[in-house]
Scaffold this motif. Sequence first.
Motif, short mmCIF file in Angstrom:
data_model
loop_
_atom_site.label_atom_id
_atom_site.label_comp_id
_atom_site.label_asym_id
_atom_site.label_seq_id
_atom_site.Cartn_x
_atom_site.Cartn_y
_atom_site.Cartn_z
N ASP A 220 0.83 -1.21 0.00
CA ASP A 220 0.00 0.00 0.00
C ASP A 220 0.87 1.26 0.00
OD1 ASP A 220 -2.27 -1.55 0.04
OD2 ASP A 220 -2.51 -1.47 2.23
N TRP A 221 1.97 1.23 0.76
CA TRP A 221 2.87 2.40 0.81
C TRP A 221 3.50 2.65 -0.54
CZ3 TRP A 221 8.22 3.18 0.35
CH2 TRP A 221 8.70 4.40 0.85
N PHE A 222 3.94 1.58 -1.22
CA PHE A 222 4.52 1.75 -2.55
C PHE A 222 3.46 2.22 -3.55
CE2 PHE A 222 8.10 -0.93 -1.07
CZ PHE A 222 9.15 -0.18 -1.57
N ASN A 223 2.22 1.73 -3.40
CA ASN A 223 1.15 2.21 -4.28
C ASN A 223 0.93 3.71 -4.12
OD1 ASN A 223 0.62 -0.28 -5.44
ND2 ASN A 223 -0.95 -0.82 -3.94
N ASP A 224 1.03 4.19 -2.88
CA ASP A 224 0.90 5.63 -2.65
C ASP A 224 2.03 6.41 -3.31
OD1 ASP A 224 -1.39 5.18 -1.18
OD2 ASP A 224 -0.36 5.23 0.77
N CYS A 225 3.16 5.76 -3.51
CA CYS A 225 4.30 6.39 -4.20
C CYS A 225 4.21 6.22 -5.71
CB CYS A 225 5.61 5.79 -3.70
SG CYS A 225 6.00 6.14 -1.98
N GLY A 226 3.13 5.61 -6.20
CA GLY A 226 2.97 5.40 -7.63
C GLY A 226 3.68 4.19 -8.16
N VAL A 227 4.01 3.24 -7.29
CA VAL A 227 4.76 2.05 -7.68
C VAL A 227 3.88 0.82 -7.49
CG1 VAL A 227 6.76 0.59 -7.20
CG2 VAL A 227 6.97 3.09 -7.09
N THR A 228 3.74 0.01 -8.53
CA THR A 228 3.00 -1.24 -8.46
C THR A 228 3.97 -2.39 -8.28
OG1 THR A 228 1.27 -0.36 -9.91
CG2 THR A 228 1.38 -2.75 -9.65
#
Length: 330
Positions: A220-228
Amino acid sequence: MSHANAALTPRARLRLARLVVDAGWTYTTAAKMFMVAPKTAKKWADRYRAEGTAGMSDRSSRPHKSPTRTSPDTVRQIVRARWRHRLGPVQIAGRLNMPASTVHAVLVRCRINRLSHIDRVTGEPLRRYEHDHPGSLIHVDVTKFGNIPDGGGHRFVGRQQGLKNRAGTPDRPQSKHRNPLLGTCYLHTVIDDHSRVAYAEICTDEKAITAIGVLRRAVDWFNDCGVTVERVLSDNGSAYVSRAWRNACGELGIVHKRTRPYRPQTNGKIERFHRTLADGWAYARLYTSETERRAALPGWLHFYNHHRAHSAIGGKPPLTRLTNLPGHHT
């Protein structure tokens, strides 16, 4: 670029050669103008006639033949001894009955003169890899640190005072040993292979259910950074070989990969991050309590991701590699 002892630069050689060939100057007259020998003027004029402007550049001084050069068979023996046994020039020279300086020259020529360029376990040259975009692979692992007693640990206050601080720390686990225990800090870490952006959580254990919770929050934290996140690499710890971990990866749409047993080098990026973590946060300064050290972790992670220059990515902070951050190009 001409060598350090050259009397003429390529541009000056061309001017000299043109004076002789095109303007009809004698070698002596042209040499006197450029303060070189007539023989030198003749050399550059002849080369200009034969090759034109391209002939004014420096040539290699390496001889066409080197009859005394170390034979290929001897070179192979030196390299084999270096790779398999990690021996130095003196030890290899003793085995092969040859000068150590010759062995060192061969190692330099083969670019294995430093042991840091060779894998410690196999003796083979290091093979480095990096995925081409953020989220293609993340590394996960758990590292442990002993909790710090109230008043400070022995690294800063000394062994004797450190033991007193341990004994005086309240709410510590019961110990069957002579030295009082303080418990363990389990730090679950996640790092992106491409950018080296790191995520970490302090937990009370390293069980599968705990590791799965960290993975979900990290995704979820990486998703918030725009990373899948597409893949995750772990070692063969009990949490990562469990069925629950496999099912959690399936629910998140992540491919799980494990390192080869007894081969931590495959997960080397996160292992190296743990060393940076220990030097930069865990043992960086005097903490008077475990609570104080844990409170410093978020600030250090922000510094690592946003400001700390990373040598493996060109001396830039890891977050600069996340080019798909929201608002990055505005």
